[in-house]
Design a protein around this motif. Sequence first.
Motif, mmCIF file in Angstrom:
data_model
loop_
_atom_site.group_PDB
_atom_site.id
_atom_site.type_symbol
_atom_site.label_atom_id
_atom_site.label_comp_id
_atom_site.label_asym_id
_atom_site.label_seq_id
_atom_site.Cartn_x
_atom_site.Cartn_y
_atom_site.Cartn_z
ATOM 1 N N ALA A 46 0.831 -1.203 0.000
ATOM 2 C CA ALA A 46 0.000 0.000 0.000
ATOM 3 C C ALA A 46 0.867 1.254 0.000
ATOM 4 N N ASN A 47 0.443 2.243 -0.746
ATOM 5 C CA ASN A 47 1.047 3.574 -0.709
ATOM 6 C C ASN A 47 -0.049 4.593 -0.986
ATOM 7 N N ARG A 48 0.303 5.838 -1.195
ATOM 8 C CA ARG A 48 -0.712 6.880 -1.399
ATOM 9 C C ARG A 48 -1.583 6.630 -2.629
ATOM 10 N N ARG A 49 -1.047 5.961 -3.611
ATOM 11 C CA ARG A 49 -1.757 5.783 -4.883
ATOM 12 C C ARG A 49 -2.508 4.466 -5.012
ATOM 13 N N CYS A 50 -2.160 3.480 -4.194
ATOM 14 C CA CYS A 50 -2.799 2.179 -4.355
ATOM 15 C C CYS A 50 -2.854 1.421 -3.034
ATOM 16 N N SER A 51 -3.731 0.444 -2.998
ATOM 17 C CA SER A 51 -3.834 -0.409 -1.819
ATOM 18 C C SER A 51 -2.919 -1.618 -1.994
ATOM 19 N N GLN A 52 -2.733 -2.348 -0.905
ATOM 20 C CA GLN A 52 -1.892 -3.540 -1.003
ATOM 21 C C GLN A 52 -2.626 -4.638 -1.756
ATOM 22 N N ILE A 53 -1.885 -5.643 -2.158
ATOM 23 C CA ILE A 53 -2.452 -6.779 -2.882
ATOM 24 C C ILE A 53 -3.588 -7.387 -2.058
ATOM 25 N N ASP A 54 -4.691 -7.726 -2.710
ATOM 26 C CA ASP A 54 -5.822 -8.307 -1.981
ATOM 27 C C ASP A 54 -5.556 -9.793 -1.719
ATOM 28 N N ASP A 55 -6.289 -10.345 -0.764
ATOM 29 C CA ASP A 55 -6.061 -11.731 -0.336
ATOM 30 C C ASP A 55 -6.268 -12.746 -1.456
ATOM 31 N N ASP A 56 -7.269 -12.535 -2.302
ATOM 32 C CA ASP A 56 -7.525 -13.475 -3.400
ATOM 33 C C ASP A 56 -6.363 -13.491 -4.394
ATOM 34 N N THR A 57 -5.839 -12.310 -4.700
ATOM 35 C CA THR A 57 -4.713 -12.226 -5.642
ATOM 36 C C THR A 57 -3.456 -12.822 -5.022
ATOM 37 N N LEU A 58 -3.253 -12.576 -3.735
ATOM 38 C CA LEU A 58 -2.098 -13.161 -3.048
ATOM 39 C C LEU A 58 -2.196 -14.685 -3.057
ATOM 40 N N GLN A 59 -3.383 -15.204 -2.865
ATOM 41 C CA GLN A 59 -3.578 -16.658 -2.935
ATOM 42 C C GLN A 59 -3.295 -17.165 -4.353
ATOM 43 N N GLY A 60 -3.711 -16.389 -5.367
ATOM 44 C CA GLY A 60 -3.403 -16.758 -6.752
ATOM 45 C C GLY A 60 -1.912 -16.773 -7.006
ATOM 46 N N LEU A 61 -1.180 -15.837 -6.402
ATOM 47 C CA LEU A 61 0.276 -15.809 -6.539
ATOM 48 C C LEU A 61 0.886 -17.038 -5.879
ATOM 49 N N ARG A 62 0.387 -17.408 -4.726
ATOM 50 C CA ARG A 62 0.873 -18.625 -4.052
ATOM 51 C C ARG A 62 0.648 -19.858 -4.927
ATOM 52 N N ARG A 63 -0.528 -19.936 -5.551
ATOM 53 C CA ARG A 63 -0.808 -21.082 -6.447
ATOM 54 C C ARG A 63 0.150 -21.086 -7.628
ATOM 55 N N TRP A 64 0.421 -19.901 -8.196
ATOM 56 C CA TRP A 64 1.333 -19.815 -9.335
ATOM 57 C C TRP A 64 2.727 -20.311 -8.935
ATOM 58 N N VAL A 65 3.200 -19.870 -7.788
ATOM 59 C CA VAL A 65 4.524 -20.300 -7.305
ATOM 60 C C VAL A 65 4.547 -21.813 -7.117
ATOM 61 N N ALA A 66 3.487 -22.372 -6.583
ATOM 62 C CA ALA A 66 3.435 -23.812 -6.301
ATOM 63 C C ALA A 66 3.560 -24.659 -7.557
ATOM 64 N N VAL A 67 3.075 -24.153 -8.689
ATOM 65 C CA VAL A 67 3.113 -24.957 -9.920
ATOM 66 C C VAL A 67 4.215 -24.521 -10.886
ATOM 67 N N TYR A 68 4.923 -23.429 -10.586
ATOM 68 C CA TYR A 68 5.959 -22.935 -11.505
ATOM 69 C C TYR A 68 7.085 -23.958 -11.622
ATOM 70 N N ARG A 69 7.461 -24.275 -12.842
ATOM 71 C CA ARG A 69 8.532 -25.242 -13.099
ATOM 72 C C ARG A 69 9.560 -24.697 -14.082
ATOM 73 N N GLY A 70 9.592 -23.391 -14.237
ATOM 74 C CA GLY A 70 10.525 -22.776 -15.172
ATOM 75 C C GLY A 70 11.947 -22.748 -14.649
ATOM 76 N N SER A 71 12.820 -22.143 -15.416
ATOM 77 C CA SER A 71 14.243 -22.126 -15.096
ATOM 78 C C SER A 71 14.657 -21.017 -14.129
ATOM 79 N N LEU A 72 13.797 -20.039 -13.922
ATOM 80 C CA LEU A 72 14.154 -18.909 -13.058
ATOM 81 C C LEU A 72 14.070 -19.280 -11.585
ATOM 82 N N ARG A 73 15.009 -18.735 -10.817
ATOM 83 C CA ARG A 73 14.903 -18.792 -9.364
ATOM 84 C C ARG A 73 13.803 -17.814 -8.962
#
Length: 141
Positions: A46-73
């Motif tokens: 969160a800052n003056r221009r925007c709010s922090q990531i919402d819980d649903d999107t954060l959960q979506g990010l967690r799901r993405w990380v869980a299935v990511y199998r690419g070459s990047l750390r």
Amino acid sequence: MKLVRTIASFGVNFVANEKTLPDLDEAAAIVADLGGCELLLLPQMANRRCSQIDDDTLQGLRRWVAVYRGSLRLSINEGSAEGFPTCDPIAAERGLRAYAHVDAAGVLKPSSYHATGISIGADGVLSALDRLANNLTENDI
């Protein structure tokens, strides 16, 4: 970026929010194609221009990380690490000695979100880390 990768390894910071999360697969592919080695995931704060990531999107990010199998750390800032698979980068250390951020200007900071830090001089990173630790209070770390 092709020139950069001949000089040093590089990574890319990705601010994750409800608008950018759908682009994460493509962003990771682009970074990998350019020769990057790391993708630093930064859930929107969160800052003056925007709010922090919402819980649903954060959960979506967690799901993405869980299935990511690419070459990047994958990395994530410490403040948002809860619920993500993490490891201690320097196992025998805690607090500031276990993590620090060096910005593009060569300034060592306790995290990428701190506005100030210590310039890394000729005496090197460890000396700058000692000076940074001496300049911070326990609440700053």
